[in-house]
Design an enzyme around this catalytic site. Structure first.
Site, PDB file in Angstrom:
ATOM      1  N   HIS A  66       3.276   6.768  -6.928  1.00 35.09           N
ATOM      2  CA  HIS A  66       2.617   8.026  -7.310  1.00 35.09           C
ATOM      3  C   HIS A  66       3.643   9.172  -7.287  1.00 35.09           C
ATOM      4  O   HIS A  66       3.688   9.997  -8.191  1.00 35.09           O
ATOM      5  CB  HIS A  66       1.479   8.296  -6.317  1.00 35.09           C
ATOM      6  CG  HIS A  66       0.349   9.117  -6.864  1.00 35.09           C
ATOM      7  ND1 HIS A  66      -0.759   9.417  -6.115  1.00 35.09           N
ATOM      8  CD2 HIS A  66       0.147   9.710  -8.065  1.00 35.09           C
ATOM      9  CE1 HIS A  66      -1.596  10.149  -6.840  1.00 35.09           C
ATOM     10  NE2 HIS A  66      -1.070  10.343  -8.021  1.00 35.09           N
ATOM     11  N   HIS A  71       1.768   4.676  -2.825  1.00 32.97           N
ATOM     12  CA  HIS A  71       1.962   6.129  -2.714  1.00 32.97           C
ATOM     13  C   HIS A  71       3.336   6.504  -3.278  1.00 32.97           C
ATOM     14  O   HIS A  71       3.500   7.530  -3.940  1.00 32.97           O
ATOM     15  CB  HIS A  71       1.901   6.574  -1.252  1.00 32.97           C
ATOM     16  CG  HIS A  71       0.538   6.478  -0.622  1.00 32.97           C
ATOM     17  ND1 HIS A  71      -0.558   7.123  -1.129  1.00 32.97           N
ATOM     18  CD2 HIS A  71       0.108   5.833   0.495  1.00 32.97           C
ATOM     19  CE1 HIS A  71      -1.609   6.875  -0.341  1.00 32.97           C
ATOM     20  NE2 HIS A  71      -1.239   6.098   0.646  1.00 32.97           N
ATOM     21  N   HIS A 112       0.835  -1.208   0.000  1.00 28.56           N
ATOM     22  CA  HIS A 112       0.000   0.000   0.000  1.00 28.56           C
ATOM     23  C   HIS A 112       0.874   1.265   0.000  1.00 28.56           C
ATOM     24  O   HIS A 112       0.708   2.142  -0.849  1.00 28.56           O
ATOM     25  CB  HIS A 112      -0.925  -0.008   1.223  1.00 28.56           C
ATOM     26  CG  HIS A 112      -1.732   1.253   1.370  1.00 28.56           C
ATOM     27  ND1 HIS A 112      -3.024   1.359   0.928  1.00 28.56           N
ATOM     28  CD2 HIS A 112      -1.410   2.461   1.892  1.00 28.56           C
ATOM     29  CE1 HIS A 112      -3.475   2.584   1.156  1.00 28.56           C
ATOM     30  NE2 HIS A 112      -2.510   3.280   1.759  1.00 28.56           N
ATOM     31  N   GLU A 113       1.778   1.342   0.960  1.00 28.71           N
ATOM     32  CA  GLU A 113       2.607   2.545   1.060  1.00 28.71           C
ATOM     33  C   GLU A 113       3.475   2.715  -0.175  1.00 28.71           C
ATOM     34  O   GLU A 113       3.744   3.832  -0.617  1.00 28.71           O
ATOM     35  CB  GLU A 113       3.474   2.508   2.329  1.00 28.71           C
ATOM     36  CG  GLU A 113       2.679   2.518   3.637  1.00 28.71           C
ATOM     37  CD  GLU A 113       1.650   3.637   3.723  1.00 28.71           C
ATOM     38  OE1 GLU A 113       1.872   4.706   3.110  1.00 28.71           O
ATOM     39  OE2 GLU A 113       0.616   3.446   4.375  1.00 28.71           O
TER      40      GLU A 113
END
Ligand SMILES: [Zn+2]
Length: 690
Positions: A484, A481, A477-478
């Protein structure tokens, strides 16, 4: 303000390493040389420098144009951004009493700094003029959007008000900030007071020895005999799943839902006052309700859009929660009781154990940190996006735990740096997150320097670091980011990477979680630490199957809290609310989510997110981005899953554009249409049976 034009006379001592751009690769801060005092000095000086820069922009004798106003603002405050990035990250990851002192000193100064910029009438007049002529100025799409973005930032901060309006806005902001503090402090004190005393260890039957020990320690800490069950923030308390004594369960549940709803620390009147003042502020700023004001800045845009999405999920969620209730009711009947809200978690746990038998603790030997990171997370990113990760042990982090990788593209071109800081330690805040030291921008010529923080327990010396399945998901999940941030290819820093609305920012990170259990990825990283055996497929299937149980409850309690948040932020400034509890009951009934057995995840008097946090009218964000996530997972699957072509499309059309295009337009550019909530309902087991 003309006298302040000498903005290059930086009032920072020459030996402060934050004074100039870092000479290290990619602008990595020279951590070894930076002290908290350097940060403090650079923050204070950075504000002064930016004030002078902005004053010069506002006082310019030239007619306002894009370059001399908006771009000039984008280029202002570089010392401050540099200092904020370093200080913000260090205060989260290696805090100390001195750092916290500096934080308390700096926070009000930064608030006043922002006000001074946003409420400067001369500056806003220039932005307004550029905004007026934005379509005739020969700007590219990103430039037009930047002008619109600045204009909206200023308008939402009150720049368009007259003197009386500004004065009232300042009063409202001050009272609201005090009320939020009151709400938070009431809640903290009421929560402590609501802890449940249990005199006899026999009444804690079902808890594991660690939980019993911590209940004994909690009692001892307050000088009490016996045991104390302290409360966590949401309605559901972890001990409810295990406690065999039904009366203790009932007391614990009741203590939780009655928190801060009467007596000395009653948050009911505080919530009403906050909601009414927010409504007044929204009217002052030209919006019908506070929800309209908040949504003006989000991808959802309108209350109708939020209502439509939430309403589409209510019937299926209610029906599924009822189905779960029926199963639980039968188990309760075996014990001769009628299912009550304090029994739900207890019987739900029995279903999980009997039907699915997944022992998640036994999975850890397959999840060694570095294998998960390199052979899982990095591997998926290489297959999808072509990214390569090269360790840079020569580059020093802010703590010995921090490791640095250089990231390059498939063609070998440099992309940026990735810092990994995975272990829990004193001075690090809880949870997991991604942050940036340097944001990518063509205007400033910067490449991304991104960090992931986790809170994995450090193993004993010489032992491998084994993760739980939850931690594996968190790392994917992290890293979503991170992708991104790394993929950002924008001109203006205002739009870089994760600089997107709150109801969109979790979307790319949620999408990246899909690769954690993707067979091709899982098979590559999940090897037993001793035998090198892959994770048995039966175990993977059991994990999948168990994931669905309880989604009816989880979705309904979330939707109830979300709809309650919306109700509080749709009132007018004069709405009379004599009884906040009655207001809550009516709001839930009206929305079709009132349930005796499934109360909202947060009730009004302990809804910290919306009354003392940043989520007012925004608690919907979690499921809003999950709709996009689940639909995008379908898109990947429809197009052959883990393929470079898919990664290139997702990166090129969505990750790389950051906030520089309308985020939902970016979504459509990938998906070919608006998001369909069906995949999310299916994922959560909420589709009606066909
Ligand atoms: Zn996240």
């Amino acid at each position: 303000m003309g006298a302040m034009s000498a903005v290059d006379a930086t009032p920072v001592s020459p030996d402060n390493p934050l004074r100039d751009e870092s000479p290290l690769p990619f602008g990595l801060p020279p951590f070894a040389d930076i002290t908290p005092e350097h940060c403090r000095e650079a923050l204070i000086a950075g504000m002064a420098v930016q004030r002078a820069e902005v004053a010069a922009i506002a006082a310019s004798p030239e007619p306002a144009d894009f370059a001399n106003t908006v771009v000039a603002l984008e280029e202002s405050g570089r010392l401050l951004s540099r200092a904020e990035a370093v200080f913000g990250n260090l205060a989260s990851s290696i805090s100390s009493p001195r750092m916290r002192e500096i934080e308390r000193e700096i926070a009000p100064l930064e608030a006043a700094h922002a006000d001074a910029i946003f409420l400067d009438p001369a500056l806003f007049a220039r932005i307004d003029a550029v905004h007026e002529g934005r379509h005739e100025a020969g700007l590219d799409a990103e430039g037009v959007r930047l002008v619109e973005r600045y204009h909206l930032d200023f308008v939402l901060a009150g720049a368009r008000l007259d003197d009386a309006g500004r004065a009232r806005l300042t009063e409202l902001n001050q009272e609201l900030s005090t009320l939020s503090t009151t709400f938070g402090q009431n809640l903290q004190l009421a929560t402590e007071a609501a802890a449940v005393r249990v005199p006899d260890a026999a009444d804690l039957e079902g808890l594991d020895p660690e939980q019993v020990a911590s209940a004994a320690a909690a009692a001892a800490e307050r000088g009490l005999d016996g045991y104390l069950l302290t409360l966590v923030l949401p309605t559901g308390q972890p001990a409810l799943a295990r406690l065999r004594n039904r009366d203790v369960r009932r007391r614990l549940f009741q203590a939780s839902i009655d928190r801060a709803s009467s007596g000395e620390h009653d948050n009911g009147p505080v919530a009403v006052r906050i909601a009414r003042l927010r409504a007044e502020r929204a009217r002052l700023l030209g919006f019908d309700t506070h929800a309209d004001l908040v949504l003006a800045d989000q991808t959802a845009r309108t209350t109708d859009a939020v209502d439509g999405m939430l309403a589409s999920m209510v019937p299926a969620s209610v029906a599924n929660a009822e189905k779960e209730a029926a199963v639980l009711g039968e188990l309760a009947a075996r014990d001769g009781v009628e299912l009550a809200p304090w029994d739900w978690a207890f019987y739900s746990e029995q279903v999980r154990a009997e039907r699915y038998a997944v022992d998640t603790a036994a999975l850890r030997p397959w999840f060694e940190l570095d294998r998960v990171l390199v052979d899982g997370v990095f591997h998926a990113a290489e297959l999808l996006y072509g990214y390569r990760f090269t360790p840079r042990p020569d580059l020093v982090g802010y703590h010995p735990d921090v490791r640095v990788w250089e990231v390059s593209d498939a063609d070998g071109a440099a992309v940026g740096l990735y810092l990994g800081d995975f272990f829990a330690r004193e001075g690090k805040r809880g949870g997991a997150w991604m942050s940036s030291f340097v944001r990518q921008s063509r205007l400033l010529g910067t490449c991304p320097v991104v960090v992931n923080n986790l809170n994995v327990s450090r193993p004993a010396a010489g032992q491998p670091t084994l993760l739980t399945l939850d931690e594996v998901n968190t790392l994917f999940h992290e890293f979503g980011h991170t992708l991104h941030g790394l993929s950002s290819a924008v001109t203006y820093p205002r739009f870089s990477g994760t600089a997107v609305p709150r109801d969109f920012v979790e979307f790319p990170s949620q999408v990246n979680e899909m690769w954690a259990l993707w067979p091709q990825v899982l098979g590559h990283y999940a090897r037993h630490i001793e035998t090198d055996e892959p994770l048995p497929s039966a175990v993977v299937e059991a994990i999948d199957a168990a994931a669905l149980w309880g989604e009816g409850f989880g979705t309904l309690e979330y939707l109830a809290a979300t709809l309650l948040d919306q109700a509080w932020h749709r009132i007018g400034p004069d709405t009379e609310i004599p009884d906040p509890i009655a207001f809550e009951r009516e709001a839930l009934q009206k929305a079709g989510v009132a349930s005796e057995l499934v109360p909202p995840r947060y009730r009004t008097t302990y809804f910290q997110h919306i009354f003392a946090g940043g989520y007012a009218a925004g608690y919907y964000s979690y499921i809003w981005s999950e709709v996009l996530d689940a639909d995008t997972v379908e898109w990947f699957k429809e197009n052959g899953g883990l393929r470079r072509e898919n990664g290139d499309t997702f990166r090129g059309r969505l990750l790389s554009v950051g906030g520089s295009v309308d985020p939902l337009e970016a979504f459509r550019a990938v998906r070919g249409r608006d998001a369909d909530p069906t995949p999310l309902l299916r994922r959560r087991g909420l589709m009606p049976a066909t």
